[in-house]
Design a protein around this motif. Sequence first.
Motif, PDB file in Angstrom:
ATOM      1  N   ALA A 109      32.130 -24.283  54.000  1.00  0.00           N
ATOM      2  CA  ALA A 109      30.743 -24.413  54.449  1.00  0.00           C
ATOM      3  C   ALA A 109      30.341 -25.881  54.584  1.00  0.00           C
ATOM      4  CB  ALA A 109      29.806 -23.693  53.476  1.00  0.00           C
ATOM      5  N   MET A 110      30.754 -26.716  53.634  1.00  0.00           N
ATOM      6  CA  MET A 110      30.470 -28.158  53.717  1.00  0.00           C
ATOM      7  C   MET A 110      31.121 -28.764  54.962  1.00  0.00           C
ATOM      8  SD  MET A 110      30.881 -29.860  49.948  1.00  0.00           S
ATOM      9  CE  MET A 110      31.562 -28.687  48.800  1.00  0.00           C
ATOM     10  N   THR A 111      32.394 -28.402  55.177  1.00  0.00           N
ATOM     11  CA  THR A 111      33.123 -28.937  56.338  1.00  0.00           C
ATOM     12  C   THR A 111      32.424 -28.531  57.628  1.00  0.00           C
ATOM     13  OG1 THR A 111      35.192 -28.759  55.095  1.00  0.00           O
ATOM     14  CG2 THR A 111      35.380 -29.022  57.484  1.00  0.00           C
ATOM     15  N   PHE A 112      32.060 -27.254  57.719  1.00  0.00           N
ATOM     16  CA  PHE A 112      31.378 -26.755  58.920  1.00  0.00           C
ATOM     17  C   PHE A 112      30.053 -27.496  59.126  1.00  0.00           C
ATOM     18  CE2 PHE A 112      28.399 -24.111  61.199  1.00  0.00           C
ATOM     19  CZ  PHE A 112      29.146 -23.586  62.248  1.00  0.00           C
ATOM     20  N   ALA A 113      29.256 -27.616  58.066  1.00  0.00           N
ATOM     21  CA  ALA A 113      27.928 -28.241  58.186  1.00  0.00           C
ATOM     22  C   ALA A 113      28.029 -29.696  58.644  1.00  0.00           C
ATOM     23  CB  ALA A 113      27.187 -28.148  56.852  1.00  0.00           C
ATOM     24  N   THR A 114      29.056 -30.410  58.168  1.00  0.00           N
ATOM     25  CA  THR A 114      29.187 -31.820  58.576  1.00  0.00           C
ATOM     26  C   THR A 114      29.747 -31.946  59.987  1.00  0.00           C
ATOM     27  OG1 THR A 114      31.371 -31.990  57.501  1.00  0.00           O
ATOM     28  CG2 THR A 114      29.447 -32.632  56.195  1.00  0.00           C
ATOM     29  N   GLN A 115      30.529 -30.947  60.430  1.00  0.00           N
ATOM     30  CA  GLN A 115      31.090 -30.980  61.788  1.00  0.00           C
ATOM     31  C   GLN A 115      30.131 -30.387  62.822  1.00  0.00           C
ATOM     32  OE1 GLN A 115      34.928 -29.067  61.672  1.00  0.00           O
ATOM     33  NE2 GLN A 115      35.900 -30.715  60.527  1.00  0.00           N
ATOM     34  N   PHE A 116      29.342 -29.397  62.403  1.00  0.00           N
ATOM     35  CA  PHE A 116      28.424 -28.705  63.325  1.00  0.00           C
ATOM     36  C   PHE A 116      27.027 -28.619  62.696  1.00  0.00           C
ATOM     37  CE2 PHE A 116      32.705 -26.771  63.746  1.00  0.00           C
ATOM     38  CZ  PHE A 116      32.999 -27.154  65.045  1.00  0.00           C
ATOM     39  N   PRO A 117      26.395 -29.793  62.464  1.00  0.00           N
ATOM     40  CA  PRO A 117      25.088 -29.774  61.796  1.00  0.00           C
ATOM     41  C   PRO A 117      24.021 -28.998  62.565  1.00  0.00           C
ATOM     42  CG  PRO A 117      25.584 -31.971  62.667  1.00  0.00           C
ATOM     43  CD  PRO A 117      26.835 -31.163  62.775  1.00  0.00           C
ATOM     44  N   GLU A 118      24.129 -29.027  63.902  1.00  0.00           N
ATOM     45  CA  GLU A 118      23.132 -28.334  64.720  1.00  0.00           C
ATOM     46  C   GLU A 118      23.259 -26.813  64.603  1.00  0.00           C
ATOM     47  OE1 GLU A 118      26.864 -28.306  66.958  1.00  0.00           O
ATOM     48  OE2 GLU A 118      25.842 -29.868  65.784  1.00  0.00           O
ATOM     49  N   ARG A 119      24.379 -26.356  64.072  1.00  0.00           N
ATOM     50  CA  ARG A 119      24.610 -24.915  63.891  1.00  0.00           C
ATOM     51  C   ARG A 119      24.276 -24.447  62.477  1.00  0.00           C
ATOM     52  NH1 ARG A 119      26.853 -21.519  68.062  1.00  0.00           N
ATOM     53  NH2 ARG A 119      27.406 -22.866  69.785  1.00  0.00           N
ATOM     54  N   THR A 120      23.909 -25.395  61.615  1.00  0.00           N
ATOM     55  CA  THR A 120      23.693 -25.082  60.201  1.00  0.00           C
ATOM     56  C   THR A 120      22.205 -25.216  59.865  1.00  0.00           C
ATOM     57  OG1 THR A 120      25.882 -26.041  59.775  1.00  0.00           O
ATOM     58  CG2 THR A 120      24.483 -25.597  57.867  1.00  0.00           C
ATOM     59  N   LEU A 121      21.552 -24.075  59.631  1.00  0.00           N
ATOM     60  CA  LEU A 121      20.126 -24.101  59.292  1.00  0.00           C
ATOM     61  C   LEU A 121      19.901 -24.651  57.888  1.00  0.00           C
ATOM     62  CD1 LEU A 121      18.731 -20.698  60.627  1.00  0.00           C
ATOM     63  CD2 LEU A 121      18.067 -22.990  61.368  1.00  0.00           C
ATOM     64  N   LYS A 122      20.633 -24.084  56.942  1.00  0.00           N
ATOM     65  CA  LYS A 122      20.575 -24.521  55.549  1.00  0.00           C
ATOM     66  C   LYS A 122      21.959 -24.307  54.953  1.00  0.00           C
ATOM     67  CE  LYS A 122      15.705 -23.536  54.526  1.00  0.00           C
ATOM     68  NZ  LYS A 122      14.753 -22.833  53.631  1.00  0.00           N
ATOM     69  N   LEU A 123      22.263 -25.061  53.908  1.00  0.00           N
ATOM     70  CA  LEU A 123      23.575 -24.997  53.265  1.00  0.00           C
ATOM     71  C   LEU A 123      23.406 -24.777  51.769  1.00  0.00           C
ATOM     72  CD1 LEU A 123      26.697 -25.503  53.290  1.00  0.00           C
ATOM     73  CD2 LEU A 123      26.167 -27.954  53.035  1.00  0.00           C
ATOM     74  N   ILE A 124      24.107 -23.760  51.250  1.00  0.00           N
ATOM     75  CA  ILE A 124      24.118 -23.499  49.808  1.00  0.00           C
ATOM     76  C   ILE A 124      25.568 -23.535  49.341  1.00  0.00           C
ATOM     77  CG2 ILE A 124      23.482 -21.890  47.961  1.00  0.00           C
ATOM     78  CD1 ILE A 124      21.816 -20.695  50.706  1.00  0.00           C
ATOM     79  N   VAL A 125      25.851 -24.386  48.369  1.00  0.00           N
ATOM     80  CA  VAL A 125      27.212 -24.561  47.858  1.00  0.00           C
ATOM     81  C   VAL A 125      27.243 -24.168  46.391  1.00  0.00           C
ATOM     82  CG1 VAL A 125      29.086 -26.208  47.477  1.00  0.00           C
ATOM     83  CG2 VAL A 125      27.631 -26.435  49.508  1.00  0.00           C
ATOM     84  N   ALA A 126      28.107 -23.204  46.042  1.00  0.00           N
ATOM     85  CA  ALA A 126      28.172 -22.690  44.675  1.00  0.00           C
ATOM     86  C   ALA A 126      29.376 -23.257  43.931  1.00  0.00           C
ATOM     87  CB  ALA A 126      28.214 -21.157  44.689  1.00  0.00           C
ATOM     88  N   ASP A 127      29.105 -24.090  42.970  1.00  0.00           N
ATOM     89  CA  ASP A 127      30.036 -24.611  41.973  1.00  0.00           C
ATOM     90  C   ASP A 127      31.285 -25.275  42.550  1.00  0.00           C
ATOM     91  OD1 ASP A 127      29.773 -24.796  39.061  1.00  0.00           O
ATOM     92  OD2 ASP A 127      31.799 -24.003  39.045  1.00  0.00           O
ATOM     93  N   ILE A 128      31.062 -26.182  43.464  1.00  0.00           N
ATOM     94  CA  ILE A 128      32.147 -27.035  43.964  1.00  0.00           C
ATOM     95  C   ILE A 128      31.487 -28.305  44.508  1.00  0.00           C
ATOM     96  CG2 ILE A 128      32.247 -26.239  46.363  1.00  0.00           C
ATOM     97  CD1 ILE A 128      35.384 -26.525  44.246  1.00  0.00           C
ATOM     98  N   SER A 129      32.176 -29.430  44.403  1.00  0.00           N
ATOM     99  CA  SER A 129      31.645 -30.679  44.961  1.00  0.00           C
ATOM    100  C   SER A 129      32.528 -31.118  46.124  1.00  0.00           C
ATOM    101  CB  SER A 129      31.603 -31.759  43.865  1.00  0.00           C
ATOM    102  OG  SER A 129      32.823 -32.467  43.819  1.00  0.00           O
TER     103      SER A 129
END
Length: 254
Positions: free
Chosen positions: A91-111
């Motif tokens: 999800a992090m990789t996708f959000a940084t590559q396709f920010p315009e496609r990511t409304l909000k990002l929730i990441v559970a227990d990983i940095s």
Amino acid sequence: MRLYSNIVGEGLPLIILHGFLGMGDNWKTLGNRFAELGFQVHLVDQRNHGRSFHDEVFNYDVMAADLFEYLQYHQFDSAILLGHSMGGKTAMTFATQFPERTLKLIVADISPRYYPVHHEAILEGLSQLDFNKITSRSEADHALSNYIQEFGVRQFLLKNLYWVKKGQLGLRMNLPVLKENVEEVGEGLAVGAIYKGPTLFLRGDKSEYIGPEDETQIKRSFPMARIETIEKAGHWLHAENPNAFYNAVRRFIE
């Protein structure tokens, strides 16, 4: 090749990505609760996991590309992403590559950082399951107990069991490829990758996956991120304290 998913509810798309050796079904109970809030929840199986396709290539760039194709297929301009552990890295990789496609990002227990390989015992235990001899879930559990002491972890892994044909059990995940590429699971986010949209990191208070030293890197890659702690929970925070996890996510997505 398209990712398999279980879709519940109607409304804004919320895509949930499981962790390593998991599958979308792990999230069924929480997925139904999020659907009741008015979201269309997509419980996705990532490549080489669950009912999704098997492929020799396995890394976060291709898993983010799989997700992009999934959004294209469903004709979504954008979606809310929720990922746990390996799914959080996708999800992090996708959000940084396709920010315009990511409304909000929730990441559970990983940095975003690199993690050393630590799944050796689990992968060895799964590799030693002999389905010419094992004909029941309880026999598979007994065999795994030689490698994995924690009952809850074994139950999580045994969700991968299925009947290949009458009398023949097997594992849904592509174990040979996952073993071969296990170091990819710990890979860090690309240097300079950034997502400036609304982001929530959730960590378990008993987990060591996100420590104080990780907060700088989180803020560098996700400047809008806030970090919340789920009490009485370790790495499987969504399973260990589902109500607190649900409430934290609900506050963020509503």
